[in-house]
Design a protein around this motif. Structure first.
Motif, PDB file in Angstrom:
ATOM      1  N   ASN A   1       0.817  -1.211   0.000  1.00 42.60           N
ATOM      2  CA  ASN A   1       0.000   0.000   0.000  1.00 42.60           C
ATOM      3  C   ASN A   1       0.858   1.271   0.000  1.00 42.60           C
ATOM      4  O   ASN A   1       2.083   1.198  -0.018  1.00 42.60           O
ATOM      5  CB  ASN A   1      -1.031  -0.029   1.134  1.00 42.60           C
ATOM      6  CG  ASN A   1      -0.380  -0.209   2.468  1.00 42.60           C
ATOM      7  OD1 ASN A   1       0.732   0.236   2.663  1.00 42.60           O
ATOM      8  ND2 ASN A   1      -1.072  -0.869   3.386  1.00 42.60           N
TER       9      ASN A   1
ATOM     10  N   THR B   1       1.452   3.563   2.174  1.00 40.04           N
ATOM     11  CA  THR B   1       2.146   4.031   3.384  1.00 40.04           C
ATOM     12  C   THR B   1       3.651   4.036   3.123  1.00 40.04           C
ATOM     13  O   THR B   1       4.196   3.020   2.704  1.00 40.04           O
ATOM     14  CB  THR B   1       1.866   3.056   4.553  1.00 40.04           C
ATOM     15  OG1 THR B   1       0.488   2.733   4.558  1.00 40.04           O
ATOM     16  CG2 THR B   1       2.278   3.649   5.880  1.00 40.04           C
ATOM     17  N   PRO B   2       4.318   5.151   3.336  1.00 40.80           N
ATOM     18  CA  PRO B   2       5.777   5.134   3.105  1.00 40.80           C
ATOM     19  C   PRO B   2       6.453   4.194   4.105  1.00 40.80           C
ATOM     20  O   PRO B   2       6.149   4.216   5.288  1.00 40.80           O
ATOM     21  CB  PRO B   2       6.197   6.580   3.374  1.00 40.80           C
ATOM     22  CG  PRO B   2       4.952   7.379   3.482  1.00 40.80           C
ATOM     23  CD  PRO B   2       3.841   6.447   3.817  1.00 40.80           C
ATOM     24  N   MET B   3       7.335   3.328   3.606  1.00 46.82           N
ATOM     25  CA  MET B   3       7.991   2.379   4.497  1.00 46.82           C
ATOM     26  C   MET B   3       9.021   3.104   5.346  1.00 46.82           C
ATOM     27  O   MET B   3       9.734   3.976   4.862  1.00 46.82           O
ATOM     28  CB  MET B   3       8.626   1.265   3.680  1.00 46.82           C
ATOM     29  CG  MET B   3       7.576   0.367   3.037  1.00 46.82           C
ATOM     30  SD  MET B   3       8.235  -1.191   2.498  1.00 46.82           S
ATOM     31  CE  MET B   3       8.344  -0.913   0.756  1.00 46.82           C
ATOM     32  N   HIS B   4       9.117   2.731   6.622  1.00 49.02           N
ATOM     33  CA  HIS B   4      10.012   3.449   7.530  1.00 49.02           C
ATOM     34  C   HIS B   4      11.449   2.972   7.428  1.00 49.02           C
ATOM     35  O   HIS B   4      12.312   3.475   8.138  1.00 49.02           O
ATOM     36  CB  HIS B   4       9.520   3.285   8.972  1.00 49.02           C
ATOM     37  CG  HIS B   4       9.760   1.918   9.522  1.00 49.02           C
ATOM     38  ND1 HIS B   4       8.943   0.857   9.229  1.00 49.02           N
ATOM     39  CD2 HIS B   4      10.760   1.426  10.277  1.00 49.02           C
ATOM     40  CE1 HIS B   4       9.434  -0.224   9.829  1.00 49.02           C
ATOM     41  NE2 HIS B   4      10.524   0.081  10.460  1.00 49.02           N
ATOM     42  N   TYR B   5      11.711   1.980   6.573  1.00 47.66           N
ATOM     43  CA  TYR B   5      13.058   1.424   6.501  1.00 47.66           C
ATOM     44  C   TYR B   5      14.061   2.453   5.982  1.00 47.66           C
ATOM     45  O   TYR B   5      13.722   3.360   5.230  1.00 47.66           O
ATOM     46  CB  TYR B   5      13.063   0.190   5.585  1.00 47.66           C
ATOM     47  CG  TYR B   5      12.125  -0.890   6.061  1.00 47.66           C
ATOM     48  CD1 TYR B   5      12.326  -1.495   7.291  1.00 47.66           C
ATOM     49  CD2 TYR B   5      11.029  -1.286   5.302  1.00 47.66           C
ATOM     50  CE1 TYR B   5      11.453  -2.451   7.758  1.00 47.66           C
ATOM     51  CE2 TYR B   5      10.159  -2.248   5.763  1.00 47.66           C
ATOM     52  CZ  TYR B   5      10.374  -2.831   6.992  1.00 47.66           C
ATOM     53  OH  TYR B   5       9.515  -3.777   7.449  1.00 47.66           O
TER      54      TYR B   5
END
Lengths: 71, 256
Positions: free
Chosen positions: B22, B24-28
Motif C-alpha cells: 500500500n 504508506t511510506p515504508m520506515h526502513y
C-alpha cells in the motif's frame, strides 16, 4: 524496443541502488533538488535510450519506479 | 521517434509497485533489504491470488510494522514468538497461507527455540528469515549471526570465538530436520538474485499450501545504517563477506 520510467519522487529515498542497477547508466540522483523528506531522488537521463528492462524497478526497495515499454 | 508521453500509457505498463503494497511510506532506511522482501511477498501473494487467505505474523525488530505495508491479514507477535502464533493460526485455519516474517535477532536470537521446534514439527508454515548479521532496530548490536571479526556496537573490537562463540547457521540446522520440506537461502542485492528469490518464495508458499511441511526462506540482507555504509557499499560488503559464510542456494527441496 523503447521504454521509459516514472519515478514517484516523494516516495524515493535516494538509496542509489537503481543507479547502480541500470545497465545503460541513464539514471542518476537529482543534483540540485530534493523531495519533501530531503532526499535526492532518482531521475532519468537521456530519455530516448531507456529500453524498459525493469532492472531499476526490480531493485528499488520502495517500489517508486513504474516502467513502460513499447515495441 | 516516440516521445515519453507516447510511451506512458496503461497498456505499455510492464512494472509497477505491487498492488498489495500500500501507499504508506515504508520506515526502513534507504536501500534496506526488508523493503525488497516486502515487495516480493506482495507480488507472490498477489500472483497466487491469496490476498484474502494469507496471514502474516510480524516480528519484533525492524520489520515490526510489516502489517502497515502489505495489505493482507497480520498478527503481531511478541519478540521471537512468531512461529508459535503461526503454528496456532495454521492449525485453526488449515486452508490459509500462514507465514512468519522475522529478522535474525528475532529468529536466531530470542526466538530460536520457537523457530526450531516449529520447523521440526512440520507445521506447514513458511518462515521468512531476513539475516543481516546485526540487531538493526536497536542500534547495531551483535547478533547470533554476526560474522567473525565483524565490528558492532557491542563488540567494538570484532567478534571473537573465545568471547562470543560462532555465527549461527539456522538454515543449515533447519535442513537437517525431518519436518522441513523446503530450505533455501537467497539474497536481494541484484536483479538476478531478486528474480530467483521470488521463485523460491513462491515455491515455499506452494509447498505450505500442499501440506508438505515447514519451509524456511532465508534472505541474506544488509543493514547499511548498522554497518555504517552506503546502501551500495553494504551490498558489496555483503557479497564479499557474508556470501562465503552464508552460501546461497537450496539446502533442501522435498519434491514429494
Amino acid at each position: 524496443m523503447r521504454g521509459t520510467i516514472v519515478v514517484d519522487t516523494e516516495r524515493c529515498k535516494g538509496c542509489n541502488l537503481c543507479v547502480v542497477a541500470c545497465p545503460l547508466k541513464i539514471i542518476r540522483l537529482s543534483q540540485r533538488q530534493v523531495n519533501r523528506k530531503g532526499y535526492p531522488f532518482a531521475e532519468q537521463l537521456a530519455p530516448g535510450m531507456c529500453t524498459g528492462c525493469t532492472s531499476c524497478a526490480i531493485v528499488c526497495p520502495d517500489g517508486c519506479i513504474s516502467v513502460y515499454r513499447t515495441r | 521517434m516516440t516521445t515519453n508521453q507516447e510511451i506512458i500509457k496503461p497498456e505499455n505498463l510492464v512494472y509497477r509497485k505491487p498492488r498489495l503494497l500500500n501507499d504508506t511510506p515504508m520506515h526502513y532506511c534507504p536501500g534496506c533489504g526488508h523493503s525488497v522482501v516486502h515487495k516480493l511477498i506482495a507480488e507472490v501473494i498477489d500472483e497466487m491470488g491469496m490476498q484474502e487467505d494469507a496471514i502474516g505474523i510480524s516480528p519484533v525488530g525492524c520489520a515490526v510494522f510489516a502489517y502497515s505495508y502489505i495489505d493482507i491479514d497480520w498478527i503481531e507477535a511478541a519478540h521471537g514468538r512468531a512461529p508459535a502464533i503461526a503454528c496456532a493460526a495454521k492449525r485453526l485455519n488449515p486452508g490459509k497461507l500462514v507465514f512468519t516474517y522475522q529478522g535474525d535477532g528475532d529468529l536466531a536470537g530470542i526466538g530460536a527455540a520457537e523457530a526450531i521446534h516449529s520447523l521440526n514439527r512440520g507445521d506447514n508454515i513458511v518462515i521468512i528469515y531476513v539475516n543481516n548479521a546485526i540487531y538493526g532496530m536497536t542500534g547495531g548490536q551483535m547478533a547470533p549471526t554476526t560474522l567473525m571479526g565483524m565490528k558492532t556496537s557491542t563488540c567494538p573490537y570484532g567478534r571473537q570465538a573465545s568471547l562470543h562463540g560462532y555465527p549461527l547457521k539456522v538454515t543449515e540446522m533447519a535442513a537437517m530436520m525431518e519436518g522441513t520440506c523446503y530450505v533455501t537461502r537467497q539474497a536481494v542485492s541484484r536483479v538476478a538474485y531478486i528474480r530467483k528469490a521470488k521463485q523460491a518464495l513462491r515455491k515455499a508458499f506452494e509447498y505450505s499450501m500442499q501440506g508438505k511441511g515447514s519451509s524456511i526462506v532465508e534472505f541474506v540482507s544488509t543493514c547499511s545504517s548498522g554497518w555504517k555504509m552506503s546502501p551500495e557499499a553494504a551490498n558489496q560488503w555483503m557479497e564479499d563477506n557474508m556470501f562465503p559464510y552464508y552460501k546461497l542456494g537450496d539446502l533442501k527441496d522435498k519434491q514429494n
